[in-house]
Design an enzyme around this catalytic site. Structure first.
Site, PDB file in Angstrom:
ATOM      1  CB  SER A 159     -26.001  27.040 -29.212  1.00 53.53           C
ATOM      2  OG  SER A 159     -26.883  27.178 -28.150  1.00 53.53           O
TER       3      SER A 159
ATOM      4  CG  ASP B 109     -30.464  25.694 -26.469  1.00 57.36           C
ATOM      5  OD1 ASP B 109     -30.709  24.614 -26.824  1.00 57.36           O
ATOM      6  OD2 ASP B 109     -29.248  26.021 -26.804  1.00 57.36           O
TER       7      ASP B 109
ATOM      8  CG  ASP C 205     -27.357  23.554 -29.561  1.00 59.52           C
ATOM      9  OD1 ASP C 205     -28.070  24.161 -28.604  1.00 59.52           O
ATOM     10  OD2 ASP C 205     -26.307  23.228 -29.666  1.00 59.52           O
TER      11      ASP C 205
ATOM     12  CD  GLU D 202     -23.397  26.081 -17.487  1.00 59.54           C
ATOM     13  OE1 GLU D 202     -22.541  26.594 -17.484  1.00 59.54           O
ATOM     14  OE2 GLU D 202     -23.732  26.194 -18.607  1.00 59.54           O
ATOM     15  CB  ALA D 203     -28.745  29.218 -13.343  1.00 60.57           C
ATOM     16  CG  ASN D 204     -27.122  28.141 -19.077  1.00 62.75           C
ATOM     17  OD1 ASN D 204     -27.110  27.089 -18.714  1.00 62.75           O
ATOM     18  ND2 ASN D 204     -26.046  28.957 -19.286  1.00 62.75           N
TER      19      ASN D 204
ATOM     20  NE  ARG E 244     -18.334  32.905 -16.464  1.00 66.78           N
ATOM     21  CZ  ARG E 244     -18.783  33.283 -17.553  1.00 66.78           C
ATOM     22  NH1 ARG E 244     -19.813  33.728 -17.764  1.00 66.78           N
ATOM     23  NH2 ARG E 244     -18.293  32.514 -18.443  1.00 66.78           N
TER      24      ARG E 244
ATOM     25  CB  SER F 214     -18.273  36.568 -21.803  1.00 68.66           C
ATOM     26  OG  SER F 214     -18.871  35.869 -22.786  1.00 68.66           O
TER      27      SER F 214
ATOM     28  NE  ARG G 211     -21.843  36.124 -20.138  1.00 63.85           N
ATOM     29  CZ  ARG G 211     -22.616  36.672 -21.286  1.00 63.85           C
ATOM     30  NH1 ARG G 211     -23.245  37.872 -21.056  1.00 63.85           N
ATOM     31  NH2 ARG G 211     -22.273  36.193 -22.401  1.00 63.85           N
TER      32      ARG G 211
HETATM   33  C1  16G Z   1     -21.808  28.321 -23.485  1.00 59.06           C
HETATM   34  C2  16G Z   1     -21.590  26.831 -22.816  1.00 59.06           C
HETATM   35  C3  16G Z   1     -22.479  27.015 -21.347  1.00 59.06           C
HETATM   36  C4  16G Z   1     -22.330  28.506 -20.564  1.00 59.06           C
HETATM   37  C5  16G Z   1     -22.140  29.676 -21.713  1.00 59.06           C
HETATM   38  C6  16G Z   1     -21.682  30.871 -20.880  1.00 59.06           C
HETATM   39  C7  16G Z   1     -21.658  24.752 -23.427  1.00 59.06           C
HETATM   40  C8  16G Z   1     -22.102  23.809 -24.463  1.00 59.06           C
HETATM   41  N1  16G Z   1     -21.977  26.000 -23.659  1.00 59.06           N
HETATM   42  O1  16G Z   1     -23.021  28.418 -24.120  1.00 59.06           O
HETATM   43  O2  16G Z   1     -22.311  25.951 -20.683  1.00 59.06           O
HETATM   44  O3  16G Z   1     -23.130  28.588 -19.659  1.00 59.06           O
HETATM   45  O4  16G Z   1     -21.523  29.287 -22.728  1.00 59.06           O
HETATM   46  O5  16G Z   1     -21.455  31.813 -21.713  1.00 59.06           O
HETATM   47  O6  16G Z   1     -20.606  24.448 -22.904  1.00 59.06           O
HETATM   48  P1  16G Z   1     -20.556  33.112 -21.321  1.00 59.06           P
HETATM   49  O7  16G Z   1     -19.397  32.538 -21.142  1.00 59.06           O
HETATM   50  O8  16G Z   1     -20.784  34.097 -22.574  1.00 59.06           O
HETATM   51  O9  16G Z   1     -21.193  33.627 -20.046  1.00 59.06           O
HETATM   52 MG    MG Z   2     -27.392  25.256 -27.038  1.00 58.86          MG
END
Ligand code: 16G
Ligand code: MG
Length: 576
Positions: free
Chosen positions: A67, A300, A302, A405-407, A536, A538, A545
């Site tokens: 990704s 992004d 992918d 998700e906000a992202n 939380r 990561s 984070r």
């Molecule tokens: C991954 C997750 C995404 C999540 C992110 C959080 C999928 C396809 N992607 O990219 O949903 O927002 O992780 O990342 O599930 P973090 O746990 O490092 O904050």
């Molecule tokens: Mg992606």
């Protein structure tokens, strides 16, 4: 497991020794690491995919991508028969076989697992696995490792679907298991046809405003999404699409200062955007020239994430972001409008005879202002932990479940029951009601269900839906952005050796471990008007984070910093 099968596994596993001293975890989105150490993991996930296909008697997908990670990384994730993420029950097995160093342990793990899950292997069973990969140079070698893993399970066949976006592969798996034909061209056709259908349903009186001849400028992150959008745009009538950062030779490096993740986190314009893209610029519609805000979009690596943005000033190329929360709000508003139109009793005699359960799913990262806005629309909002698999599962409980998700990860799920009801609404209408507002609303909702990828969030289909709604409403990005004003927020991260030292509850809004930390966060939060903060671990990096929002940017920054200090203190990371 019979001897033939065991011998086959032992022989092929010997060609893929696991890396020493590395512990891999399936995480929120599969395994990810530096590509040079991933062959053994991908080989093993190939075996797991074959077992999953035998168990479910369905086609399984295997996507090779990391990704938004840097180009030297790669990763692997599985698409389950519905096109969704691998069932969480199998994740511990994925972790166990990926990390089994000793060949005997490896065979033992598989033997025990197939026994426990009652998976017959080594005999006449068959398995079919679709393989996809993004544009990373390491993809080919890893594809070969996946094929070897799959072929070391008797009866399993790998089908290479080529270079794809992640959502394309998930879409193909879902569709194949629904008994339909699968090809990349059918994906493009479905998207472009349903987009056209939505545009054709725009009320005629609005066509002047909706015929804005504005180019859609899209940052492809130098990845597979840009490449695929170049193909899709040939089929999409009514939109002029310019893809920047397509990843073509010499154009730039995958995810390097480009892409939705960069734009959303750094809040600056990606490479490939210049002063010409700042502020407002001249565009023409029909024969009239007008000044419009320059709207930009970013995918992004992918192409499963999408954000919109605008660059107000040339000084620092900082952006105004229209994130996943705002995309969710736009979709929710439009769907509610259609449902409302559908439930209106008209002379036509077409009466909505079933109340559609509509729900919205967010995470703790959703800006508080977005949640407030959605509440005011009267929507049922639920929260889940971060990670597509959690949001998707929850959204599937509704007739129409919208999650984001906000992202920028998100999509809309329609239940089978809801789709058949909408179909009956459009098929059984008497001739007098054809063309009624109710009829059109049902057609629009059906078109959305065809356009939006119901297997997983998809930047390409999500983009077309957002554009169709904006055209329908005659809205500029500025109008869209004013649905609500984001509360100022700040995100920080603290590096840790062991991220399991923090555990949370209530969709990550409450810290359970270390004990006492939540009380400290509560007392900091109480100091700021509209203050909200959570921490939380990561799921993708060794960090904790921190998120904070408040009524001013300064307050959000201070709150985030003090919560980070408390976290460090409780985790024993402060010096002396
Ligand atoms: C991954 C997750 C995404 C999540 C992110 C959080 C999928 C396809 N992607 O990219 O949903 O927002 O992780 O990342 O599930 P973090 O746990 O490092 O904050
Ligand atoms: Mg992606």
């Amino acid at each position: 497991m019979n001897e033939k099968q065991q011998a086959l596994l032992i022989e092929s596993a010997s060609r893929f020794p696991p890396p020493q001293g590395v512990k891999l975890s399936y995480g929120t989105s599969g395994f990810r690491a530096d590509a040079s150490i991933l062959s053994s993991t991908v080989f093993r996930v190939g075996i797991l995919a074959a077992l999953r296909s035998i168990k479910t008697k369905s086609v399984i997908g295997l996507m090779i991508t990391a990704s938004h990670n840097q180009v030297s990384d790669n990763g692997i994730k599985i698409a389950d028969p519905t096109g969704g993420m691998l069932t969480q029950d199998w994740e511990p097995f994925a972790d166990a076989i990926a990390n089994a160093i000793d060949p005997k342990d490896f065979i033992q793990l598989i033997t025990e697992f197939v026994k426990k899950e009652d998976i017959p292997i080594g005999g006449v069973q068959s398995a079919e696995i679709y393989l996809g990969r993004d544009t990373r140079p390491s993809g080919e070698v890893l594809l070969e490792a996946a094929k070897q893993g799959i072929s070391s399970v008797v009866g399993a066949v790998a089908i290479d679907m080529g270079i794809l976006t992640t959502p394309q592969l998930h879409w193909m798996v879902r569709r194949k298991n629904m008994g339909m034909k699968v090809s990349e061209s059918s994906y493009f056709e479905q998207l472009s046809n349903s987009f056209r259908c939505l545009v054709d349903l725009i009320p005629k009186e609005d066509t002047v405003t909706s015929k804005v001849d504005e180019k859609l400028i899209v940052d492809g992150s130098n990845g597979v999404g840009g490449e695929k959008l170049e193909e899709l745009k040939k089929l999409v009538d009514g939109l002029i699409i310019e893809v920047r950062n397509t990843g073509k030779e010499g154009e730039g490096i995958l995810n390097e200062r480009v892409g939705a993740d960069f734009v959303q986190k750094e809040k600056v314009a990606p490479l490939g955007f210049s002063s010409n893209d700042v502020g407002i610029r001249l565009v023409s519609y029909l024969h009239v020239h007008t000044h419009r805000q320059c709207v930009l979009r970013s995918l992004d690596g992918d192409a499963d994430r999408l954000v919109y943005f605008h660059i107000p000033s040339i000084c620092n190329m900082k952006i105004d972001l229209v994130d996943g929360d705002k995309i969710l709000s736009l979709y929710s508003l439009f769907i509610m409008e259609q449902l409302r139109a559908l439930s209106k009793k008209e002379n036509s005699g077409m009466i909505a005879d079933y109340s559609v359960k509509l729900g919205v799913v967010q995470t703790a990262y959703a800006n508080g202002a977005s949640t407030e806005y959605l509440k005011q629309l009267g929507l049922d909002i639920v929260f889940t932990p971060t990670g597509v698999k959690y949001l998707h599962e929850k959204a599937a409980e509704y007739d129409i479940g919208i999650y984001f998700e906000a992202n920028g990860h998100g999509t809309i799920l329609f239940s089978e029951h809801c789709i058949s009801w909408l179909e009956s609404r459009t098929n059984e209408v008497s001739s007098t009601s054809k063309g009624s507002e109710q009829h059109k609303a049902a057609l629009r909702l059906l078109a959305i269900s065809n356009l939006i990828n119901q297997a997983v969030g998809d930047a390409l289909s999500g983009l077309l839906l957002a554009e169709a709604i904006l055209l329908h409403k005659g809205w500029s990005i500025k109008r869209w952005a004013t649905l609500y004003q984001d509360l100022p927020s700040r995100q920080l991260k603290v590096k840790v050796a062991d991220r399991t030292a923090v555990t949370t509850a209530n969709a990550e809004t409450v810290v359970v471990k270390p004990s006492g930390l939540q009380e400290a966060i509560n007392s900091e939060t109480a100091k700021f008007p509209l203050g909200r903060s959570f921490i939380r671990p990561s799921g993708t990096e060794d960090v904790i984070r921190i998120y904070a929002e408040a009524s001013t940017q300064e307050a959000a920054d201070t709150l985030a910093e003090s919560v980070a200090e408390h976290a460090k203190c409780f985790l024993g990371l402060n010096k002396s």
